[in-house]
Write an enzyme that holds these catalytic residues in place. Structure first.
Site, PDB file in Angstrom:
ATOM      1  N   CYS A  53      -2.143   6.105  12.332  1.00 15.95           N
ATOM      2  CA  CYS A  53      -1.330   5.486  11.289  1.00 15.95           C
ATOM      3  C   CYS A  53       0.028   6.187  11.266  1.00 15.95           C
ATOM      4  O   CYS A  53       0.091   7.412  11.191  1.00 15.95           O
ATOM      5  CB  CYS A  53      -2.029   5.629   9.938  1.00 15.95           C
ATOM      6  SG  CYS A  53      -1.040   5.053   8.545  1.00 15.95           S
ATOM      7  N   CYS A  56       0.394   8.246   7.692  1.00 10.88           N
ATOM      8  CA  CYS A  56      -0.356   9.462   7.339  1.00 10.88           C
ATOM      9  C   CYS A  56      -0.990  10.195   8.518  1.00 10.88           C
ATOM     10  O   CYS A  56      -1.549  11.274   8.348  1.00 10.88           O
ATOM     11  CB  CYS A  56      -1.437   9.132   6.308  1.00 10.88           C
ATOM     12  SG  CYS A  56      -2.825   8.175   6.962  1.00 10.88           S
ATOM     13  N   CYS A 101      -5.016   1.087   6.485  1.00 13.15           N
ATOM     14  CA  CYS A 101      -5.466   2.453   6.743  1.00 13.15           C
ATOM     15  C   CYS A 101      -6.327   2.917   5.578  1.00 13.15           C
ATOM     16  O   CYS A 101      -5.926   2.805   4.414  1.00 13.15           O
ATOM     17  CB  CYS A 101      -4.245   3.366   6.910  1.00 13.15           C
ATOM     18  SG  CYS A 101      -4.669   5.116   7.056  1.00 13.15           S
ATOM     19  N   CYS A 104      -4.291   5.947   3.551  1.00 15.07           N
ATOM     20  CA  CYS A 104      -3.062   5.759   2.758  1.00 15.07           C
ATOM     21  C   CYS A 104      -2.800   4.321   2.356  1.00 15.07           C
ATOM     22  O   CYS A 104      -1.827   4.052   1.653  1.00 15.07           O
ATOM     23  CB  CYS A 104      -1.858   6.323   3.507  1.00 15.07           C
ATOM     24  SG  CYS A 104      -1.367   5.335   4.945  1.00 15.07           S
ATOM     25  N   CYS A 124      -5.619  -7.095  15.633  1.00 14.41           N
ATOM     26  CA  CYS A 124      -4.254  -7.474  15.997  1.00 14.41           C
ATOM     27  C   CYS A 124      -3.307  -6.652  15.112  1.00 14.41           C
ATOM     28  O   CYS A 124      -3.150  -6.940  13.929  1.00 14.41           O
ATOM     29  CB  CYS A 124      -4.106  -8.973  15.761  1.00 14.41           C
ATOM     30  SG  CYS A 124      -2.569  -9.653  16.336  1.00 14.41           S
TER      31      CYS A 124
END
Length: 135
Positions: A53, A56, A101, A104, A124
């Site tokens: 991510c 984070c 995510c 976060c 995707c």
């Protein structure tokens, strides 16, 4: 969903700027925007490594699960267990599964049940929500 990591918009913008995130990353990750197909920096990356991510650093995908779906966005057949939370998305007059995510709450993209592997999944993702780390 209540994210484990929470920041203000100003704090997220600062984090993304510090990481050198691509243009549009704030709108994609914090406001569920979508980058145009075939424009993301990871769509055609096939190196060994892992995808995290951008907000984070949470590990999301191993590069070995990436495949060419021909859709214009990085596509993966399997996420790291527990790294992604699915949310029903009824925007734009359709029902889809949004992926965020788990740490976060950053918008990553959508997952579809039309993948070519035994998982039958196609995650995707927006390149702007990812940070690739070479092996």
């Amino acid at each position: 969903m209540t994210a484990k990591i929470q920041k203000t918009d100003a704090e997220w913008k600062a984090v993304l700027a510090e990481k050198g995130a691509e243009r549009g990353a704030f709108e994609v990750t914090r406001h569920a925007a979508t980058e145009r197909p075939f424009t993301g920096k990871y769509e055609a990356v096939w190196d060994d490594g892992s995808y995290h991510c951008i907000c984070c650093g949470n590990l999301l995908f191993d590069a070995s699960t990436k495949f060419d779906a021909g859709c214009g966005w990085p596509s993966f057949s399997e996420a790291v267990p527990g790294s992604i939370t699915d949310i029903v998305d009824r925007s734009h007059g359709m029902t889809r599964t949004e992926t965020v995510c788990s740490q976060c709450g950053a918008h990553l993209g959508h997952v579809f049940p039309d993948g070519p592997t035994d998982t039958s999944l196609r995650y995707c993702m927006n390149s702007a929500s990812l940070d690739f780390q070479k092996a």
